[in-house]
Structure formats: C-alpha cells, structure tokens
Write an enzyme that holds these catalytic residues in place. Sequence first.
Site, PDB file in Angstrom:
ATOM      1  CE  LYS A 247      43.415  67.241  64.104  1.00 15.97           C
ATOM      2  NZ  LYS A 247      43.977  67.654  62.445  1.00 15.97           N
ATOM      3  CE  LYS A 414      39.209  71.007  64.633  1.00 18.20           C
ATOM      4  NZ  LYS A 414      39.228  70.859  63.642  1.00 18.20           N
TER       5      LYS A 414
HETATM    6  P1  AMP Z   1      40.042  68.683  61.593  1.00 13.79           P
HETATM    7  O1  AMP Z   1      39.636  67.466  60.765  1.00 13.79           O
HETATM    8  O2  AMP Z   1      41.100  69.439  61.484  1.00 13.79           O
HETATM    9  O3  AMP Z   1      38.436  68.784  62.058  1.00 13.79           O
HETATM   10  O4  AMP Z   1      40.406  67.355  62.552  1.00 13.79           O
HETATM   11  C1  AMP Z   1      39.687  65.691  63.071  1.00 13.79           C
HETATM   12  C2  AMP Z   1      40.235  64.789  62.117  1.00 13.79           C
HETATM   13  O5  AMP Z   1      42.149  64.673  62.834  1.00 13.79           O
HETATM   14  C3  AMP Z   1      40.050  63.353  62.041  1.00 13.79           C
HETATM   15  O6  AMP Z   1      38.916  63.902  61.431  1.00 13.79           O
HETATM   16  C4  AMP Z   1      40.590  62.789  61.580  1.00 13.79           C
HETATM   17  O7  AMP Z   1      40.642  62.429  59.996  1.00 13.79           O
HETATM   18  C5  AMP Z   1      42.476  63.428  62.074  1.00 13.79           C
HETATM   19  N1  AMP Z   1      42.589  62.701  63.105  1.00 13.79           N
HETATM   20  C6  AMP Z   1      44.475  62.756  63.088  1.00 13.79           C
HETATM   21  N2  AMP Z   1      44.354  62.104  64.278  1.00 13.79           N
HETATM   22  C7  AMP Z   1      43.368  61.789  65.261  1.00 13.79           C
HETATM   23  C8  AMP Z   1      43.535  61.308  66.251  1.00 13.79           C
HETATM   24  N3  AMP Z   1      44.995  61.141  67.431  1.00 13.79           N
HETATM   25  N4  AMP Z   1      41.861  61.070  66.695  1.00 13.79           N
HETATM   26  C9  AMP Z   1      40.506  61.221  66.118  1.00 13.79           C
HETATM   27  N5  AMP Z   1      41.070  62.141  65.001  1.00 13.79           N
HETATM   28  C10 AMP Z   1      42.605  61.995  64.465  1.00 13.79           C
END
Ligand code: AMP
Length: 550
Positions: A247, A414
Amino acid sequence: MAELCEKLGAMRGRGEMVELVAGFLRGLQPAELEPAVSMILGRAFPRWSQKTLDISWAALYDVIRRLTQVEHERFAKAFDKTGDLGAAAAMVFESSKVRRQAALIERPLGILDVSWTFDGIAEARGPGARERKKRLLEALLGNAVPLEVKYLVKIIVGEMRTGFQEGLMELAVARAFDLPQKLVQRAAMFVGDVADVARVARKRGEEGVAALRPQVLRPIQPMLAQSVDSIREALKIHGGEAAFEHKLDGARVQIHKSDDVVRIFSRRLTDVTESLPEVVRRAHGLQVREAILEGEIIALDKQGKPLPFQYLMQRFRREREIKQMMQELPVGLYLFDIIFLDGVSLVDLPYHERRAKLAEVADGIPLIEQLTTSNVGDAERFLDDALRAGHEGLMAKRLDGHYTPGLRGKLWLKVKPVLEPLDLVIVAAEYGYGRRHEWLSDYYLAARDAETGEFLIVGKTFKGLTDREIVEMTERLKELTVKREGRRVIVTPKIVVEVAYNEVQRSPKYKCGMALRFARVTRVREDKGPEEADTIQRVREIYQGQVKKH
Ligand code: AMP
C-alpha cells in the site's frame, strides 16, 4: 426547488425526505433533471464535470452589496445570527430594496435559467472574466426572490447542508422512476454522478440504466477499502487466501486513454492531467486503443526511494512550475488495476483476471508489488518488506472480487500498523458553521513541553465528538475562556482528549514545527489532567520514528 430545499432542511425523517424529492423529480422536465439533482445536492455541476464556477466569496459578497446596498455591519449581524452565508444573504435581500436587474429574465427563475447562468459563469475566462462572472451573478441574484437567493448562495459557496445526501438521492431517483436502488447506485458509480442516472432513467427506463457502463474519458468513482487490524483477519475475511499488495502512501490516479487522448483524474475525480506530464507520457506509450487504468503515484527522492505524502502534494499546487518540479520531485507510477479495455468494461471480472490483463497491457510501467498467499508468516514478512521500503502497509484483495466502484466493502482490506493515540489538551476552540454555529466544535490540540511546561499546538480537529458531547464541551470551554478573538476562544488548558491521527507531519503551521494529519477525537479523558497529557517530546519521537521508516 428552493422551497423543496427549505423543507428538506427542516425535516428529520429520511423516508419522508426521499418521498418528497422523488415526487419533485417526477414533476420535472427531462432537461431539468440533471441540473436539479446536482443542485439539490449542493453542486453547481455534476460531480464528474470539470467545470467550476470559480467565484470567490469576496466577489459574491460584492454582488450582494451592489444589489442590496447593505452595509457590512448588517450583513455581519445576519451572519452571526444564522451562521450560514445563504441565510444571511436572504435576510439582507428580504430587508432591502433590491435593485431589479434590467430584466434579463421576465418570468420567475427556472432551473434551466440557473443552470445556463452557471455554465456562462464557468465558461468566463481570460481578461475581463471576473467582471463577466460578476455581471452574470448579478443578473441571477437580481432576479431571484430571497429564498432563491439563499439556496443559490449555498450552492455557489458549496455549503448546502440540508442533510439530503448522495445516498438519499439515489433512493429518491429509484423511487421516482421505479427502479431497484442497487441498480441506481451501481450506475451512478459507473458514470460518476447520480444526476446522469436520473436523466437516463427518465428517458430510457430500467433497461437504459442497466446498460450504463464505465466510459473512457469520464472518471468513475474509485473502489475503496475497509481497515482491518491484522494479516490474519484479512485472510480470514477473504476465505483463507488473498492477494497482498504494497500500500503506497501517494495519490491515486485514474488514467484514461482513448486513442491519442490521455486524461488523468484524481481520487476525487478532478482532472490533474496538466500536473503530471510524465504520467501522461507513459500512458501515451501503452499499446491499447482504449483503457481505464488505476495506479498510485508517489514522490521519489534522488535515490528513487519513496518520500512522504506531503511532498507529492506540492506537485499539484505549483501549476506554473511543473517543468521545474518534475526535475526536483519526480513521481513514480505504480499500477494496480484495470477497469476498461478496448471497448469492454472489466468491472465484473474477478481480481486475479484483471491483474493478469493489467500485466499484459502495462508495457513496462511497473505494477504494485503483489504476493498471493494463504500463509500468515509469508504475508507478515511481505508487510515488513513494504514498511522497510517506506510504504504504508498492505492491501489485501479478494481473488474473486469484482471491481465495485465507489464502495467501501470487504473485497479490499487495508492492513496498516496503527499509531497509538495521543492524549492532548484543548487550548483553544472555534465556533462551527451551519448547524454548529452556536457550538465550540473545532478544537486546537496541544502537547505539553516537558522541559518548559508550555502547551504547544500540534493539530486542530472538528471530528470525533457527537452533537451532545459538543454541546457539553461548549459549556465547559465557555467557562474556561480567557479571551475571545472573533469566532475563536482561547481557553485555559484543562480538558484532555484522546486523539487518533494518521501521521505526524513536518509543518510550519504551528510553533513546534509539526502537525498531526487527520486528527480526530476518540474520547474525552475525564480521568486525566493536563499535566498527564502526552509531551511534545513524545510527538517528536513518533515523527522521527516515521522518518526512519522512510
Ligand atoms: P485509504 O485512503 O486509507 O482508504 O486507502 C485507500 C487508498 O490507498 C487508495 O485510494 C489508493 O490511493 C491507495 N493505495 C495504495 N496502494 C494501493 C493498492 N495496492 N491498491 C489500492 N489502493 C492503493
């Protein structure tokens, strides 16, 4: 429509609100549907649209003054009374003799009149644009009755606050045109806005709505993820096996390519093509006719190592200096999904098939690192790798999961190591807006300097407390107030709250040079006094821990 919004603002029952809006939508002309749905949700344009009104409050206020001849005092009073710019504007319109415009529009304002005027305002560019915008605005407000002024102003400043949100609008559209709610939701995510679905529903019924698919060059709502606490939990939810991906702590990009046209959209569907020439260049190189790809961009240092998120943001701010920023702050692009390929929507393919297709078309653009496993130990080592490389954690993706635009479901999870919350002291507070205008709802949070005993602000938040807790907090803070500066009060440091946050950032905003990112109050620590609050030294340690990680 203004009357409808006024009623919605006074209602509490969601079912009642939905019925009312559904009935209203049914009574509209087809052409009115799209603008009406947008405006009821407080937007001048549909969400995917790149049009913006670009009217500053100063300009809007100027027009209100020109029309009503109101002195500043009176407006300020109206605002203090209502806490709402729209309501304040309506009040001054009500009580002054508005200079009627040389009637551009002779009949009462209609939804389309407003929509056309908004278009005209958005289109005004170049020299003289400001004056032109103001003239259009003056004609619009000059022909509006006070209640209309109220809602026009609310839309223009982007503060509708009737409590009628997107989800309820989906229900209302479903009710109005007799469609299953799920279908409306799904279609809205594909085309980027429920307003378009309303228009299609009216014109082509259920069949038309069911046929809606993602369209290239039209941004779609990104799929979201839920949080879990551990790898083990992620594996359990996903039935024993999952694809883990790094991530990255960057910015999400949706890359649309249609022959030689490339557009890049942010997570919030803003067109950021101009800020990212190197991403555009890579997209042009793809050997596909049409595609929608998703990836994450991160800022890189000279060694090619990821830099924290705030560096990346500079790339979106400096529009004029993109060339220079490109050299100083190169960004890396890592792809993680494909949604559309050569005329075909891929949203209904399972994750592992989309990933395989992505690998086929990526053509040298790196994919985000991935490991498919059912082994907890292997996945944990993979998480360590990710953290050591300076990333945020892992995403666990269900192997047979479809792409579900706009939904925060369990198909993506996540896994982030959580930072322990801090206990901080409230040292100042501000009155809120709208519904919260009589409450001290925005709090300045401080840590104690163990050396000097001084309280140093490290963040500010209005998130976390319930309405009732805010009311109580307001009472307590009023008693502690030592000084009032406009809407802000300075209080003696007494109340301790537990605060969660995502990261400690370096920031010039506060004296201590740091700021908490996404701070939110998780509870009031009745059991703690300010001398037991966390120290600025502790906050600095956490910050340094993160830096080391990077
Ligand atoms: P959050 O913003 O904490 O809800 O996490 C989701 C965000 O993580 C997504 O909108 C992406 O911008 C980011 N992201 C980073 N790595 C990934 C991945 N491998 N797959 C999907 N999203 C990712």
